[in-house]
Design an enzyme around this catalytic site. Structure first.
Site, PDB file in Angstrom:
ATOM      1  N   SER A 263       0.729  -1.076  -0.044  1.00  0.00           N
ATOM      2  CA  SER A 263       0.083   0.040   0.021  1.00  0.00           C
ATOM      3  C   SER A 263       0.932   1.243   0.026  1.00  0.00           C
ATOM      4  O   SER A 263       1.703   1.312  -0.839  1.00  0.00           O
ATOM      5  CB  SER A 263      -1.081   0.051   1.195  1.00  0.00           C
ATOM      6  OG  SER A 263      -1.677   1.007   1.382  1.00  0.00           O
ATOM      7  N   HIS A 468      -7.348  -5.399  -0.014  1.00  0.00           N
ATOM      8  CA  HIS A 468      -5.975  -4.491   0.281  1.00  0.00           C
ATOM      9  C   HIS A 468      -5.413  -5.257   1.423  1.00  0.00           C
ATOM     10  O   HIS A 468      -4.188  -5.300   1.443  1.00  0.00           O
ATOM     11  CB  HIS A 468      -6.506  -3.044   0.411  1.00  0.00           C
ATOM     12  CG  HIS A 468      -5.418  -2.263   0.434  1.00  0.00           C
ATOM     13  ND1 HIS A 468      -4.961  -1.827  -0.825  1.00  0.00           N
ATOM     14  CD2 HIS A 468      -4.863  -1.611   1.359  1.00  0.00           C
ATOM     15  CE1 HIS A 468      -3.936  -0.956  -0.796  1.00  0.00           C
ATOM     16  NE2 HIS A 468      -3.774  -0.542   0.695  1.00  0.00           N
TER      17      HIS A 468
END
Ligand SMILES: *[C@@H]1O[C@H](CO)[C@@H](O)[C@H](O)[C@H]1NC(C)=O
Ligand SMILES: *[C@@H]1O[C@H](CO)[C@@H](O)[C@H](O)[C@H]1NC(C)=O
Ligand SMILES: *[C@@H]1O[C@H](CO)[C@@H](O)[C@H](O)[C@H]1NC(C)=O
Ligand SMILES: *[C@@H]1O[C@H](CO)[C@@H](O)[C@H](O)[C@H]1NC(C)=O
Ligand SMILES: CC(=O)N[C@H]1CO[C@H](CO)[C@@H](O)[C@@H]1O
Length: 508
Positions: A263, A468
């Site tokens: 990320s 994610h």
């Protein structure tokens, strides 16, 4: 350039000085306690102080040396830094007198610890590593703008015959609201840091400014806006180079570091490689999990903030000016709109990481929830969040912080903030993405991949629901992601793969 050289030199000085300091107590802990017992709990409680003293010594010596800057008669930085030194010394004395602040922030004592809790929920990354029988180290690194970072390391495998650090080196960088703990929370055989260590890597775990382990600065108080006045851009320009240079100083300048980011850990890599292009030659390869650069296809509720992102003052008021506060009204409101609140999801929905990144029930191991909630969120600046919100508003542009036309003129000399020139990234890079990612959508990852001069691979996790944060804690992350990651890492082991690939691209 001159400043850079001086800074580089300073970093070298810092590193040289610290080398003998860090090893002493961790192996000791390691030898004494290798299992999760009441004794370990007591140890952690009792030794909080000596751990703290370790940091006091380590950081104080480092800073004294830094500002003294006396190497072979050459005084570096003296006049300018003398003031800061005095200021910092006062701060240090004050902290010591009050028995708190700066060093508690670096190595928090277990004051809120409740005895009936599982102690691991509150343990720091090195404590978790030691508890699981792995060797652990903590290193203090100072950035050129004065932030004091604590990074962690598993220098050799648990079952290695030699206790010297492995040559194969990997640096792991956490995402937004994360820390080094992200890579170990799932435990041995599950979490990436352990898997890499078991595979013979010297594993370094970064901690960006503002998170649990990096909440200190030579002159800025943690409670001030001056401390929290940063975005991922500053992490990319200052924290990453400091950490990478530090590792190379410890291991030798011929070492090639593999970089794995998750990320925001990928955002800062792209920002670094496109601006300080010399780092393309320093690293060996980059592996981006849930890569975030372009942000046009966003399902995270963070998109709801996007339309306010040109009104920075308003957003700051809304979210808190300094640290992005995990328990504020806005987030609760977002939580309500992001999740279907039901019984066990309540805890999840109140946690900012899950609110912003989504949650995949099938892959989520509920037994991990207490330890995750004990470590996440680990701290981020509101400005970083606003920076991301701006990326969403400026559809398709990966660029520096937008201060508005006037502010931009002051900051950059142009009306618009400069875009990151991604075409300047020449490091071989692999992208690993997932379809159900709220922050790194398909089309954005694809356009990023097309920009890369030297792509290795774009791997899409073969599970529709994967999201994610599943890259960190999913039940099947080891088989769905890490196996592929290890393969990509090893394929490059000969280095000829990368160099030939590189030549191919250059000759096109
Ligand atoms: C765990 O540690 C305790 C205290 O040192 C010790 O008594 C016990 O035997 C250890 N257990 C194992 C399985 O090593
Ligand atoms: C260490 O042990 C693991 C299993 O726990 C094994 O897979 C790995 O190959 C071993 N690594 C080394 C360097 O011996
Ligand atoms: C915040 O950072 C910006 C950009 O680095 C700088 O121009 C500004 O003066 C800083 N403000 C404060 C109050 O530190
Ligand atoms: C879930 O996490 C717990 C605690 O770490 C672990 O013991 C268990 O094996 C995990 N379950 C799965 C299915 O991975
Ligand atoms: C010329 C000189 O005095 N060199 C010394 C500089 O400092 C290092 C240690 O930091 C010594 O090893 C050198 O001999």
């Amino acid at each position: 350039m001159k400043t850079q050289l001086i800074l580089l030199f300073t970093i070298i000085l810092l590193c040289e000085y610290s080398e003998s300091k860090y090893v002493s107590w961790f192996p000791n802990v390691f030898d004494t306690f290798t299992n999760k017992t009441a004794q370990l709990t007591n140890y952690v409680k009792e030794k909080g102080r000596s751990i703290r003293n370790f940091y006091v010594q380590n950081v104080r010596n480092k800073i004294t040396y830094y500002f003294g800057g006396n190497k072979n008669g050459t005084k570096i930085y003296e006049d300018k830094q003398l003031r800061i030194k005095r200021k910092f010394q006062n701060y240090l004395d004050e902290s010591e007198a009050n028995d708190n602040k700066i060093f508690d922030s670096i190595a928090p004592e277990e004051s809120t610890y409740k005895c009936d809790d599982d102690p691991s929920n509150q343990m720091t990354t090195p404590q978790l590593l030691v508890m699981n029988g792995y060797p652990a180290e903590a290193h203090t690194v100072m950035t050129q703008d004065g932030y004091i970072l604590t990074i962690h390391r598993i220098p050799y495998s648990k079952n290695a015959t030699s206790k010297t650090p492995a040559r194969k080196t990997v640096l792991l960088h956490h995402g937004l609201l994360g820390s080094s703990a992200d890579w170990v929370l799932a435990g041995p055989k599950k979490a990436l840091a352990y898997i890499l260590s078991d595979s013979g890597y010297d594993v370094w775990l970064a901690n960006a400014r503002g998170n649990t382990y990096s909440r200190a600065h030579v002159s800025r108080n943690i409670d001030t806006f001056a401390f929290w006045n940063f975005t991922f851009h500053d992490i990319s320009q200052n924290d990453l180079p400091a950490v990478i240079d530090y590792i190379m100083e410890i291991k030798g300048w011929d070492i090639k570091i593999n970089y794995i980011g998750h990320s925001m850990g990928t955002t800062v890599l792209f920002a670094l490689l496109s601006t300080k292009t010399e780092y393309n030659k320093v690293l060996r390869a980059g592996f981006a999990l849930a890569p975030v650069a372009y942000m046009t296809e966003i399902r995270s509720p963070i998109r709801l903030l996007a339309r306010f992102s040109n009104n920075i003052e308003f957003l700051m008021k809304l979210l808190g000016a300094n640290e992005f506060l995990p328990q504020n009204a806005v987030l609760r409101w977002l939580a309500k709109h992001a999740c279907e609140i039901n019984h066990y999801e309540e805890a999840i929905c109140e946690n900012s990481l899950f609110v912003l990144c989504g949650h995949d029930e099938k892959q989520f191991n509920k037994s991990l929830l207490p330890i995750i909630l004990g470590h996440v969120p680990a701290g981020a600046s509101t400005r970083t969040l606003i920076h991301y919100a701006q990326e969403i508003r400026n559809v398709g542009k990966f660029q520096q912080f937008d201060y508005g036309p006037e502010g931009n003129f002051r900051q950059y000399g142009t009306a618009d903030p400069p875009e990151y020139p991604l075409h300047k990234i020449t490091l071989p890079i692999a992208l690993l993405s997932a379809e159900n990612d709220w922050l790194a959508g398909d089309s954005d990852v694809n356009s990023l991949y097309l920009q890369l001069v030297n792509p290795i691979d774009h791997y899409v996790v073969p599970l529709k629901e994967f999201n994610h944060i599943d890259f960190l804690w999913a039940i099947d992350a080891p088989t769905l992601v890490y196996a592929k990651l290890l393969q990509l890492l090893e394929e490059g082991a000969s280095d000829s793969y990368f160099s030939s690939n590189f030549e191919r691209v250059i000759s096109v």
